[in-house]
Write a protein that holds these residues in place. Structure first.
Motif, PDB file in Angstrom:
ATOM      1  N   ALA A  46       0.807  -1.220   0.000  1.00 43.81           N
ATOM      2  CA  ALA A  46       0.000   0.000   0.000  1.00 43.81           C
ATOM      3  C   ALA A  46       0.841   1.271   0.000  1.00 43.81           C
ATOM      4  CB  ALA A  46      -0.936   0.005   1.208  1.00 43.81           C
ATOM      5  N   LYS A  47       2.090   1.178   0.435  1.00 41.27           N
ATOM      6  CA  LYS A  47       2.952   2.359   0.463  1.00 41.27           C
ATOM      7  C   LYS A  47       3.154   2.928  -0.934  1.00 41.27           C
ATOM      8  CE  LYS A  47       5.461   0.693   4.525  1.00 41.27           C
ATOM      9  NZ  LYS A  47       6.744   0.128   5.012  1.00 41.27           N
ATOM     10  N   GLN A  48       3.217   2.060  -1.914  1.00 43.00           N
ATOM     11  CA  GLN A  48       3.425   2.507  -3.292  1.00 43.00           C
ATOM     12  C   GLN A  48       2.131   2.460  -4.095  1.00 43.00           C
ATOM     13  OE1 GLN A  48       6.846   0.825  -5.193  1.00 43.00           O
ATOM     14  NE2 GLN A  48       6.071   1.180  -7.245  1.00 43.00           N
ATOM     15  N   PHE A  49       1.297   1.468  -3.798  1.00 43.51           N
ATOM     16  CA  PHE A  49       0.100   1.265  -4.615  1.00 43.51           C
ATOM     17  C   PHE A  49      -1.157   1.727  -3.876  1.00 43.51           C
ATOM     18  CE2 PHE A  49       3.413  -1.519  -6.057  1.00 43.51           C
ATOM     19  CZ  PHE A  49       3.430  -1.238  -7.412  1.00 43.51           C
ATOM     20  N   TYR A  50      -1.111   2.951  -3.420  1.00 48.68           N
ATOM     21  CA  TYR A  50      -2.280   3.580  -2.804  1.00 48.68           C
ATOM     22  C   TYR A  50      -3.235   4.015  -3.906  1.00 48.68           C
ATOM     23  CZ  TYR A  50       0.105   7.737  -4.412  1.00 48.68           C
ATOM     24  OH  TYR A  50       0.713   8.665  -5.219  1.00 48.68           O
ATOM     25  N   GLY A  51      -4.483   4.240  -3.551  1.00 50.29           N
ATOM     26  CA  GLY A  51      -5.432   4.808  -4.503  1.00 50.29           C
ATOM     27  C   GLY A  51      -5.815   3.900  -5.653  1.00 50.29           C
ATOM     28  N   ILE A  52      -5.607   2.585  -5.523  1.00 47.43           N
ATOM     29  CA  ILE A  52      -6.011   1.646  -6.574  1.00 47.43           C
ATOM     30  C   ILE A  52      -7.504   1.369  -6.406  1.00 47.43           C
ATOM     31  CG2 ILE A  52      -5.665  -0.619  -7.613  1.00 47.43           C
ATOM     32  CD1 ILE A  52      -3.220   1.184  -7.791  1.00 47.43           C
ATOM     33  N   ARG A  53      -8.283   1.709  -7.412  1.00 48.44           N
ATOM     34  CA  ARG A  53      -9.729   1.571  -7.303  1.00 48.44           C
ATOM     35  C   ARG A  53     -10.260   0.531  -8.293  1.00 48.44           C
ATOM     36  NH1 ARG A  53     -11.159   5.710  -3.862  1.00 48.44           N
ATOM     37  NH2 ARG A  53     -13.261   4.875  -3.879  1.00 48.44           N
ATOM     38  N   ILE A  54     -11.347  -0.124  -7.901  1.00 46.94           N
ATOM     39  CA  ILE A  54     -12.055  -1.026  -8.798  1.00 46.94           C
ATOM     40  C   ILE A  54     -13.004  -0.189  -9.650  1.00 46.94           C
ATOM     41  CG2 ILE A  54     -13.700  -2.931  -8.972  1.00 46.94           C
ATOM     42  CD1 ILE A  54     -10.989  -3.833  -8.027  1.00 46.94           C
ATOM     43  N   LEU A  55     -12.866  -0.301 -10.959  1.00 47.27           N
ATOM     44  CA  LEU A  55     -13.730   0.438 -11.874  1.00 47.27           C
ATOM     45  C   LEU A  55     -15.118  -0.202 -11.921  1.00 47.27           C
ATOM     46  CD1 LEU A  55     -11.226   0.813 -14.858  1.00 47.27           C
ATOM     47  CD2 LEU A  55     -11.738   2.514 -13.097  1.00 47.27           C
ATOM     48  N   LYS A  56     -16.141   0.625 -12.044  1.00 47.07           N
ATOM     49  CA  LYS A  56     -17.514   0.145 -12.217  1.00 47.07           C
ATOM     50  C   LYS A  56     -17.800   0.149 -13.712  1.00 47.07           C
ATOM     51  CE  LYS A  56     -21.667  -0.944 -10.591  1.00 47.07           C
ATOM     52  NZ  LYS A  56     -21.921  -2.176  -9.822  1.00 47.07           N
ATOM     53  N   GLN A  57     -17.672  -1.014 -14.341  1.00 47.58           N
ATOM     54  CA  GLN A  57     -17.704  -1.081 -15.792  1.00 47.58           C
ATOM     55  C   GLN A  57     -19.049  -1.579 -16.334  1.00 47.58           C
ATOM     56  OE1 GLN A  57     -13.995  -2.467 -17.711  1.00 47.58           O
ATOM     57  NE2 GLN A  57     -13.279  -2.959 -15.657  1.00 47.58           N
ATOM     58  N   ASP A  58     -19.266  -1.295 -17.606  1.00 47.95           N
ATOM     59  CA  ASP A  58     -20.439  -1.814 -18.299  1.00 47.95           C
ATOM     60  C   ASP A  58     -20.355  -3.336 -18.360  1.00 47.95           C
ATOM     61  OD1 ASP A  58     -22.770  -1.455 -20.328  1.00 47.95           O
ATOM     62  OD2 ASP A  58     -21.305  -2.707 -21.390  1.00 47.95           O
ATOM     63  N   VAL A  59     -21.447  -4.007 -18.065  1.00 49.75           N
ATOM     64  CA  VAL A  59     -21.443  -5.471 -17.949  1.00 49.75           C
ATOM     65  C   VAL A  59     -21.069  -6.140 -19.270  1.00 49.75           C
ATOM     66  CG1 VAL A  59     -22.821  -7.515 -17.416  1.00 49.75           C
ATOM     67  CG2 VAL A  59     -23.155  -5.414 -16.090  1.00 49.75           C
ATOM     68  N   ILE A  60     -21.709  -5.754 -20.358  1.00 51.65           N
ATOM     69  CA  ILE A  60     -21.448  -6.391 -21.651  1.00 51.65           C
ATOM     70  C   ILE A  60     -20.006  -6.175 -22.101  1.00 51.65           C
ATOM     71  CG2 ILE A  60     -22.003  -6.321 -24.116  1.00 51.65           C
ATOM     72  CD1 ILE A  60     -24.008  -7.880 -22.422  1.00 51.65           C
ATOM     73  N   GLU A  61     -19.521  -4.954 -21.981  1.00 56.50           N
ATOM     74  CA  GLU A  61     -18.122  -4.696 -22.359  1.00 56.50           C
ATOM     75  C   GLU A  61     -17.170  -5.517 -21.500  1.00 56.50           C
ATOM     76  OE1 GLU A  61     -14.842  -1.060 -22.636  1.00 56.50           O
ATOM     77  OE2 GLU A  61     -16.982  -0.592 -22.676  1.00 56.50           O
ATOM     78  N   ASN A  62     -17.462  -5.599 -20.224  1.00 51.87           N
ATOM     79  CA  ASN A  62     -16.615  -6.346 -19.295  1.00 51.87           C
ATOM     80  C   ASN A  62     -16.586  -7.836 -19.654  1.00 51.87           C
ATOM     81  OD1 ASN A  62     -16.434  -6.888 -15.725  1.00 51.87           O
ATOM     82  ND2 ASN A  62     -14.845  -6.123 -17.062  1.00 51.87           N
ATOM     83  N   ILE A  63     -17.743  -8.393 -19.970  1.00 57.35           N
ATOM     84  CA  ILE A  63     -17.827  -9.816 -20.328  1.00 57.35           C
ATOM     85  C   ILE A  63     -16.973 -10.123 -21.550  1.00 57.35           C
ATOM     86  CG2 ILE A  63     -19.356 -11.572 -21.326  1.00 57.35           C
ATOM     87  CD1 ILE A  63     -21.569 -10.523 -19.444  1.00 57.35           C
ATOM     88  N   PHE A  64     -17.163  -9.363 -22.614  1.00 59.33           N
ATOM     89  CA  PHE A  64     -16.479  -9.700 -23.861  1.00 59.33           C
ATOM     90  C   PHE A  64     -15.009  -9.290 -23.861  1.00 59.33           C
ATOM     91  CE2 PHE A  64     -20.927 -10.038 -24.928  1.00 59.33           C
ATOM     92  CZ  PHE A  64     -20.931 -11.256 -25.599  1.00 59.33           C
ATOM     93  N   SER A  65     -14.669  -8.274 -23.080  1.00 63.79           N
ATOM     94  CA  SER A  65     -13.251  -7.923 -22.926  1.00 63.79           C
ATOM     95  C   SER A  65     -12.507  -9.062 -22.246  1.00 63.79           C
ATOM     96  CB  SER A  65     -13.108  -6.644 -22.105  1.00 63.79           C
ATOM     97  OG  SER A  65     -13.643  -5.530 -22.785  1.00 63.79           O
ATOM     98  N   PHE A  66     -13.136  -9.664 -21.241  1.00 58.94           N
ATOM     99  CA  PHE A  66     -12.442 -10.723 -20.506  1.00 58.94           C
ATOM    100  C   PHE A  66     -12.511 -12.068 -21.203  1.00 58.94           C
ATOM    101  CE2 PHE A  66     -11.853  -7.592 -17.300  1.00 58.94           C
ATOM    102  CZ  PHE A  66     -10.662  -7.989 -16.692  1.00 58.94           C
ATOM    103  N   ILE A  67     -13.455 -12.242 -22.113  1.00 57.40           N
ATOM    104  CA  ILE A  67     -13.386 -13.418 -22.988  1.00 57.40           C
ATOM    105  C   ILE A  67     -12.137 -13.297 -23.866  1.00 57.40           C
ATOM    106  CG2 ILE A  67     -14.450 -14.543 -24.985  1.00 57.40           C
ATOM    107  CD1 ILE A  67     -17.161 -14.117 -23.698  1.00 57.40           C
ATOM    108  N   CYS A  68     -11.823 -12.086 -24.298  1.00 59.96           N
ATOM    109  CA  CYS A  68     -10.607 -11.841 -25.083  1.00 59.96           C
ATOM    110  C   CYS A  68      -9.338 -12.068 -24.268  1.00 59.96           C
ATOM    111  CB  CYS A  68     -10.594 -10.405 -25.626  1.00 59.96           C
ATOM    112  SG  CYS A  68     -11.823 -10.069 -26.897  1.00 59.96           S
ATOM    113  N   SER A  69      -9.445 -12.011 -22.945  1.00 58.53           N
ATOM    114  CA  SER A  69      -8.253 -12.094 -22.085  1.00 58.53           C
ATOM    115  C   SER A  69      -7.733 -13.511 -21.915  1.00 58.53           C
ATOM    116  CB  SER A  69      -8.569 -11.498 -20.705  1.00 58.53           C
ATOM    117  OG  SER A  69      -9.372 -12.393 -19.939  1.00 58.53           O
ATOM    118  N   SER A  70      -8.485 -14.506 -22.359  1.00 60.08           N
ATOM    119  CA  SER A  70      -8.093 -15.909 -22.186  1.00 60.08           C
ATOM    120  C   SER A  70      -6.720 -16.185 -22.789  1.00 60.08           C
ATOM    121  CB  SER A  70      -9.151 -16.805 -22.847  1.00 60.08           C
ATOM    122  OG  SER A  70      -8.736 -18.146 -22.841  1.00 60.08           O
TER     123      SER A  70
END
Length: 328
Positions: free
Chosen positions: A108-132
């Motif tokens: 946390a000393k270096q990686f402060y302020g890391i936030r989880i983005l609230k993303q569009d569901v459809i974009e998130n699904i197909f982006s992560f299918i591409c991540s395989s």
């Protein structure tokens, strides 16, 4: 209005653009230099955004359909607050997680302020299918191709055209699989086509609405019915677009972290079985509580070699330390 810089007040300790936008959550952000300053350019909410972080402010421009009374600084600030989930006081959680875990405290000393983005569901699904079995630069290229082929043009900036992410109905067209194979998607072309077809056949927007209303375990199982989505990708989607902040995507990085620092008995395991996957997730949930997925993302960023002692992280880390000293 499109060329105007707007401003969102946000403490740098609450949001670090580098780790948040470049940590493998969204694949539509890139960094460059404009007007002599580092900026981030990305697409979400059917608009193109240019973000610049200075001290405790996010300065930004918005491009696209910017006509009408709803297109003003207050509305844009609300969109950004929602996207970065700024309603959650991250400093308080970092303090809690640091008390529970010395390894997190160090990260946390270096990686402060890391936030989880609230993303569009459809974009998130197909982006992560591409991540395989893929790396971030290639995933980004695939996501941009999906937007270019099947999305709508938003605008053109500096000679480059930007597109919105396509609607699921566009990805369910019969010609999609063949077109994506021709353009380098490989076996993922079938995953994208079949998953889009299933979602459309199950009601499209209604399917997404039902998914958003499900509890974590049910949502995860539902996502794993889609072609090309296993436990890890399902957990990514649960965490990054469905609001299940206890979801722990266990990939190679997290498995190695768990084995090295938290669960040394895992050295005996050569693969991440379903049992091991659950054991790792449960351990982090016990350690960090209901936002365990958020905390684990900080460890993930700290483990990525590209974040370790880059000029940017050295600088922000140094600035953070100076601020902490000045408060004492």
């Amino acid at each position: 209005m499109a060329n105007k810089w707007f401003k969102l007040i946000c403490k740098s300790s609450e949001l670090q653009l580098l780790g948040t936008l470049n940590g493998g959550q969204s694949f539509r952000w890139k960094t460059c230099v404009q007007e002599g300053k580092d900026v981030w350019i990305g697409v979400f909410s059917d608009k193109v955004w240019i973000l610049r972080q200075e001290n405790d402010c996010i300065f930004y421009k918005v491009f696209g359909d910017t006509e009408g009374p709803q297109h003003n600084e207050n509305n844009y600030n609300d969109i950004l607050r929602n996207y970065f989930q700024l309603n959650l006081n991250l400093e308080e959680y970092y303090s809690e997680w640091s008390k529970s875990d010395k390894y997190f405290e160090n990260a946390a000393k270096q990686f402060y302020g890391i936030r989880i983005l609230k993303q569009d569901v459809i974009e998130n699904i197909f982006s992560f299918i591409c991540s395989s079995n893929n790396h971030i630069s290639r995933i980004s290229g695939m996501v941009e191709k999906l937007a270019k082929f099947y999305g709508k043009e938003i605008c053109e900036l500096n000679g480059e055209k930007y597109y919105s992410f396509p609607k699921v109905e566009s990805l369910a067209q019969k010609s999609v699989e063949a077109n994506l194979r021709t353009n380098g998607f490989g076996y993922r072309a079938k995953y994208i086509s079949k998953s889009a077809e299933l979602i459309v056949n199950e009601g499209g927007d209604q399917w997404v609405k039902c998914l958003l209303e499900m509890k974590y375990e049910e949502a995860k199982k539902t996502l794993m019915l889609l072609t090309g989505i296993g436990a890890k990708v399902a957990d990514c989607i649960c965490l990054m677009s469905l609001g299940h902040l206890q979801a722990i995507p266990v990939d190679t990085h997290i498995y190695q972290i768990a084995k090295r620092l938290y669960l040394p008995k895992l050295v005996e395991n050569k693969t991440v079985t379903e049992k091991v996957y659950k054991e790792i997730g449960d351990h982090f949930r016990m350690l960090y509580g209901p936002l365990a997925g958020w905390a684990h993302t900080v460890l993930f960023c700290a483990d990525l070699k590209k974040f370790q002692e880059t000029p940017d992280t050295k600088e922000v880390s140094g600035n953070k330390k100076k601020k902490l000293k000045s408060k004492k």
